[in-house]
Design a protein around this motif. Structure first.
Motif, PDB file in Angstrom:
ATOM      1  N   GLY A   1       0.252  14.726 -11.719  1.00  0.00           N
ATOM      2  CA  GLY A   1       0.682  15.922 -12.577  1.00  0.00           C
ATOM      3  C   GLY A   1       1.358  15.629 -13.756  1.00  0.00           C
ATOM      4  N   GLY A   2       1.984  16.632 -14.243  1.00  0.00           N
ATOM      5  CA  GLY A   2       2.961  16.455 -15.384  1.00  0.00           C
ATOM      6  C   GLY A   2       2.324  15.967 -16.704  1.00  0.00           C
ATOM      7  N   GLY A   3       0.840  16.342 -16.629  1.00  0.00           N
ATOM      8  CA  GLY A   3       0.231  16.119 -17.983  1.00  0.00           C
ATOM      9  C   GLY A   3      -0.151  14.550 -18.064  1.00  0.00           C
ATOM     10  N   ILE A   4       0.133  13.651 -16.938  1.00  0.00           N
ATOM     11  CA  ILE A   4      -0.497  12.524 -16.926  1.00  0.00           C
ATOM     12  C   ILE A   4      -1.802  12.328 -16.504  1.00  0.00           C
ATOM     13  CG2 ILE A   4      -0.102  10.056 -15.859  1.00  0.00           C
ATOM     14  CD1 ILE A   4       2.693  10.772 -15.605  1.00  0.00           C
ATOM     15  N   ALA A   5      -2.801  11.734 -17.305  1.00  0.00           N
ATOM     16  CA  ALA A   5      -4.279  11.601 -16.895  1.00  0.00           C
ATOM     17  C   ALA A   5      -4.585  10.547 -16.033  1.00  0.00           C
ATOM     18  CB  ALA A   5      -4.996  11.227 -18.508  1.00  0.00           C
ATOM     19  N   PRO A   6      -5.664  10.490 -15.572  1.00  0.00           N
ATOM     20  CA  PRO A   6      -6.025   9.663 -14.509  1.00  0.00           C
ATOM     21  C   PRO A   6      -5.731   8.247 -14.961  1.00  0.00           C
ATOM     22  CG  PRO A   6      -7.583  11.443 -14.362  1.00  0.00           C
ATOM     23  CD  PRO A   6      -6.842  11.671 -15.557  1.00  0.00           C
ATOM     24  N   THR A   7      -6.353   7.829 -16.000  1.00  0.00           N
ATOM     25  CA  THR A   7      -6.164   6.483 -16.576  1.00  0.00           C
ATOM     26  C   THR A   7      -4.914   5.988 -16.727  1.00  0.00           C
ATOM     27  OG1 THR A   7      -8.388   6.740 -17.873  1.00  0.00           O
ATOM     28  CG2 THR A   7      -6.677   5.078 -18.585  1.00  0.00           C
ATOM     29  N   ASP A   8      -3.903   7.062 -17.364  1.00  0.00           N
ATOM     30  CA  ASP A   8      -2.651   6.719 -17.537  1.00  0.00           C
ATOM     31  C   ASP A   8      -1.768   6.498 -16.024  1.00  0.00           C
ATOM     32  OD1 ASP A   8      -2.610   6.313 -20.409  1.00  0.00           O
ATOM     33  OD2 ASP A   8      -2.923   8.412 -20.297  1.00  0.00           O
ATOM     34  N   GLN A   9      -2.242   7.424 -15.043  1.00  0.00           N
ATOM     35  CA  GLN A   9      -1.684   7.326 -13.770  1.00  0.00           C
ATOM     36  C   GLN A   9      -1.850   5.849 -13.103  1.00  0.00           C
ATOM     37  OE1 GLN A   9      -3.314  10.036 -11.210  1.00  0.00           O
ATOM     38  NE2 GLN A   9      -1.815  10.008  -9.559  1.00  0.00           N
ATOM     39  N   LEU A  10      -3.065   5.363 -13.200  1.00  0.00           N
ATOM     40  CA  LEU A  10      -3.289   4.232 -12.974  1.00  0.00           C
ATOM     41  C   LEU A  10      -2.535   3.015 -13.652  1.00  0.00           C
ATOM     42  CD1 LEU A  10      -4.956   2.328 -11.127  1.00  0.00           C
ATOM     43  CD2 LEU A  10      -6.652   2.184 -12.713  1.00  0.00           C
ATOM     44  N   TYR A  11      -2.520   3.048 -14.812  1.00  0.00           N
ATOM     45  CA  TYR A  11      -1.767   1.984 -15.554  1.00  0.00           C
ATOM     46  C   TYR A  11      -0.371   2.078 -15.205  1.00  0.00           C
ATOM     47  CZ  TYR A  11      -5.377   1.284 -18.989  1.00  0.00           C
ATOM     48  OH  TYR A  11      -6.578   0.746 -19.628  1.00  0.00           O
ATOM     49  N   PHE A  12       0.290   3.444 -15.130  1.00  0.00           N
ATOM     50  CA  PHE A  12       1.901   3.450 -14.750  1.00  0.00           C
ATOM     51  C   PHE A  12       1.975   2.848 -13.290  1.00  0.00           C
ATOM     52  CE2 PHE A  12       2.334   7.094 -17.905  1.00  0.00           C
ATOM     53  CZ  PHE A  12       2.717   6.228 -18.818  1.00  0.00           C
ATOM     54  N   MET A  13       1.100   3.051 -12.540  1.00  0.00           N
ATOM     55  CA  MET A  13       1.188   2.587 -11.245  1.00  0.00           C
ATOM     56  C   MET A  13       1.378   1.170 -11.073  1.00  0.00           C
ATOM     57  SD  MET A  13      -1.682   4.834  -9.059  1.00  0.00           S
ATOM     58  CE  MET A  13      -1.572   3.830  -7.844  1.00  0.00           C
ATOM     59  N   ILE A  14       0.393   0.441 -11.696  1.00  0.00           N
ATOM     60  CA  ILE A  14       0.332  -1.109 -11.882  1.00  0.00           C
ATOM     61  C   ILE A  14       1.555  -1.439 -12.589  1.00  0.00           C
ATOM     62  CG2 ILE A  14      -1.161  -2.798 -12.741  1.00  0.00           C
ATOM     63  CD1 ILE A  14      -3.643  -1.129 -12.660  1.00  0.00           C
TER      64      ILE A  14
ATOM     65  N   ALA B   1       0.874  -1.234  -0.041  1.00  0.00           N
ATOM     66  CA  ALA B   1      -0.075  -0.249  -0.060  1.00  0.00           C
ATOM     67  C   ALA B   1       0.850   1.319   0.036  1.00  0.00           C
ATOM     68  CB  ALA B   1      -0.749   0.079   1.388  1.00  0.00           C
ATOM     69  N   ARG B   2       1.907   1.235   0.883  1.00  0.00           N
ATOM     70  CA  ARG B   2       2.796   2.471   0.822  1.00  0.00           C
ATOM     71  C   ARG B   2       3.399   2.782  -0.719  1.00  0.00           C
ATOM     72  NH1 ARG B   2       5.569   1.564   6.948  1.00  0.00           N
ATOM     73  NH2 ARG B   2       4.022   2.260   8.035  1.00  0.00           N
ATOM     74  N   TYR B   3       3.904   1.364  -1.174  1.00  0.00           N
ATOM     75  CA  TYR B   3       4.461   1.680  -2.314  1.00  0.00           C
ATOM     76  C   TYR B   3       3.657   2.104  -3.410  1.00  0.00           C
ATOM     77  CZ  TYR B   3       7.622   0.268  -6.161  1.00  0.00           C
ATOM     78  OH  TYR B   3       8.538   0.520  -7.586  1.00  0.00           O
ATOM     79  N   LEU B   4       2.244   1.607  -3.385  1.00  0.00           N
ATOM     80  CA  LEU B   4       1.265   2.021  -4.612  1.00  0.00           C
ATOM     81  C   LEU B   4       1.089   3.693  -4.317  1.00  0.00           C
ATOM     82  CD1 LEU B   4      -0.972  -0.887  -4.360  1.00  0.00           C
ATOM     83  CD2 LEU B   4       0.209   0.069  -6.371  1.00  0.00           C
ATOM     84  N   SER B   5       1.113   4.176  -3.117  1.00  0.00           N
ATOM     85  CA  SER B   5       0.561   5.306  -2.747  1.00  0.00           C
ATOM     86  C   SER B   5       1.838   6.171  -3.310  1.00  0.00           C
ATOM     87  CB  SER B   5       0.716   5.627  -1.020  1.00  0.00           C
ATOM     88  OG  SER B   5       0.481   7.000  -0.753  1.00  0.00           O
ATOM     89  N   HIS B   6       3.013   5.668  -3.025  1.00  0.00           N
ATOM     90  CA  HIS B   6       4.399   6.553  -3.598  1.00  0.00           C
ATOM     91  C   HIS B   6       4.300   6.667  -4.952  1.00  0.00           C
ATOM     92  CE1 HIS B   6       8.558   7.082  -4.625  1.00  0.00           C
ATOM     93  NE2 HIS B   6       8.648   5.987  -5.324  1.00  0.00           N
ATOM     94  N   LEU B   7       3.985   5.559  -5.905  1.00  0.00           N
ATOM     95  CA  LEU B   7       3.737   5.569  -7.113  1.00  0.00           C
ATOM     96  C   LEU B   7       3.085   6.367  -7.666  1.00  0.00           C
ATOM     97  CD1 LEU B   7       4.182   1.785  -7.930  1.00  0.00           C
ATOM     98  CD2 LEU B   7       5.849   3.277  -8.205  1.00  0.00           C
ATOM     99  N   ARG B   8       1.686   6.448  -7.085  1.00  0.00           N
ATOM    100  CA  ARG B   8       0.644   7.470  -7.170  1.00  0.00           C
ATOM    101  C   ARG B   8       1.120   8.890  -7.233  1.00  0.00           C
ATOM    102  NH1 ARG B   8      -4.607   6.783  -3.789  1.00  0.00           N
ATOM    103  NH2 ARG B   8      -3.141   7.468  -2.018  1.00  0.00           N
ATOM    104  N   THR B   9       1.744   9.213  -6.280  1.00  0.00           N
ATOM    105  CA  THR B   9       2.538  10.426  -6.121  1.00  0.00           C
ATOM    106  C   THR B   9       3.636  10.959  -7.138  1.00  0.00           C
ATOM    107  OG1 THR B   9       2.335  10.660  -3.781  1.00  0.00           O
ATOM    108  CG2 THR B   9       3.822  12.025  -4.762  1.00  0.00           C
TER     109      THR B   9
END
Length: 456
Positions: free
Chosen positions: A369-382, A357-365
């Motif tokens: 921003g930086g032009g990354i849309a919510p969908t892509d933010q989730l993909y990059f986290m996973i 959970a802490r690592y996923l929270s870190h990845l979310r941060t």
């Protein structure tokens, strides 16, 4: 400005909505193009213990079984250079299938839908994959009933969402109807009928046969004289998708629904309930771990269903302790990553989930921003959870160097990943995302059902 920022939803936070549930489908504004097929088809599927349900976090049900066959069919001749087409399951209440389809929230609606008068204006229906009859269902120890008008003063208990209300409307006109508590399913009534007593309900013969091994006391009687076609639905503006589905159904030689029933029977819930993930009993792996996942996720402002989806993909929710090094535990956390997240014993299940959970929270941060849309933010986290954040950042740099958008996963960073890492990373991201979407859609459907109950 600060107030507006405070209200902004955070991706994968407890109150957040999966991006796919707020975005148009890939077919929005167009149709299925065989020359340029989509990567995803979003299917609205009826959440129910016959159609689509979870056991130990994995989806099952007759509609799930049939749609899984459709997915295989769609990928049979798909070039290997293309991402496999995936079906995204969005479980909803049966009564919401056609309205949500018309609202553009899905490409296909599936839920043992009978094609009857009055629904043709809502959608286009495929060739039937089943022709079914609706019947009176009671315990086989009760006196045989040939016609519903023989019931006399006996009442028939029929949930509001039961399609039989419309299929047998004329036959039920003179019958005393009783409504069970809001949220009660036909399958739960089956369980009560199995226990004996005077209970009777209305259901399709296919449903009764599906549950016949689980509940052998069920008996279908006084069936409607005319068989009713049962089919999938698509929006009227998708004639090519309709044609594709019809070709698939024809290729199954009328065995699609029968095979789905056989594949589903051994997984049917013992109590007839199709619980959303947050209602799973402790005898189910997802239900067993849910309280801990929820507690840890809340402490990290994370949606516990994302943790559950990753746990399902990593270990099928079975803790795998490896003390000799390498990924370990329910979430397959690397001990080095765990230590960076302040966790000393990643082999302990709760600490293992905490590290994840802490690592996923870190990845979310990291990917905010930086032009990354919510969908892509989730993909990059996973993707980073599986391959490491350093590897994903390298993939983004390579994408930019190739003239691709480093802020977009699908069709951009994803393509670089396929070339340099391999298909397994793409499959991982798609699978976790598919579980997460299905879990959250089911929970949202359940929340609305709970809100509709008297006194809520």
């Amino acid at each position: 400005m600060a107030a507006k920022q405070a209200k902004k939803k955070i991706v994968a936070a407890p109150a957040s909505v999966h991006p796919a549930l707020t975005q148009p489908t890939e077919l929005a504004g167009g149709d299925y193009d065989p020359a340029n097929p989509p990567d995803r088809l979003r299917v609205l599927v009826a959440l129910g213990s016959s159609t689509f349900f979870f056991v130990n976090g994995r989806p099952h049900g007759v509609e799930y079984a049939m749609l899984a066959e459709l997915e295989k069919y769609l990928n049979r001749n798909r070039p290997k250079s293309m991402t496999p087409l995936l079906i995204q399951y969005v479980p909803v209440d049966a009564g919401a299938l056609l309205p949500k389809l018309r609202a553009g929230e899905g490409d296909i609606a599936a839920g043992l839908i009978p094609v009857i008068a009055g629904v043709g204006h809502l959608a286009e229906f495929t060739t039937p994959y089943l022709n079914d009859r609706w019947c009176l269902v009671q315990n086989r120890s009760r006196p045989v009933v040939d016609k519903l008008d023989e019931l006399g003063d006996r009442s028939v208990t029929v949930p509001t969402a039961n399609f039989g209300r419309r299929v047998m409307a004329s036959e039920l006109a003179g019958v005393k109807l009783a409504e069970p508590p809001v949220g009660t399913s036909t399958e739960q009534l089956f369980a009560e009928i199995q226990r004996g007593g005077d209970m009777a309900t209305i259901a399709s013969d296919y449903q009764v046969r599906l549950w016949s091994k689980r509940y052998p006391a069920l008996k279908a009687q006084a069936c409607d004289d005319d068989a009713v076609p049962v089919a999938w639905a698509v929006a009227p503006e998708h004639p090519q998708l309709l044609s594709l589905l019809n070709r698939f159904i024809a290729s199954t030689s009328g065995k699609l629904a029968v095979k789905a029933s056989v594949d589903t029977q051994r997984f049917l819930p013992k109590d007839g309930r199709a619980d959303a993930p947050d209602e799973m009993s402790a005898s189910d792996k997802l239900g067993f771990f849910a309280p801990m996942l929820q507690l840890v996720a809340s402490a990290n402002n994370l949606d516990w269903l994302l943790l559950a989806a990753i746990g399902q993909r990593e270990t099928k929710l079975q803790p795998m302790t490896r003390k000799g090094g390498g990924p370990t535990g329910l979430m397959q956390v690397n001990p080095t990553t765990a230590r960076k997240m302040g966790v000393s014993n990643p082999h302990d299940t709760e600490q293992n989930v905490t590290a994840a959970a802490r690592y996923l929270s870190h990845l979310r941060t990291l990917f905010s921003g930086g032009g990354i849309a919510p969908t892509d933010q989730l993909y990059f986290m996973i993707a980073s959870y599986n391959a490491g954040e350093g590897r994903v950042q390298q993939l983004r740099k390579k994408a930019k160097a190739q003239g691709l958008d480093p802020n977009v996963w699908r069709g951009n960073v994803e393509e670089v990943a396929r070339q340099t890492v391999g298909q397994h990373l793409l499959d991982y991201v798609s699978t976790v995302n598919r579980y997460y979407l299905a879990y959250q859609a089911a929970d949202r459907s359940n929340d609305k059902r709970e809100a509709s109950k008297p006194g809520k």
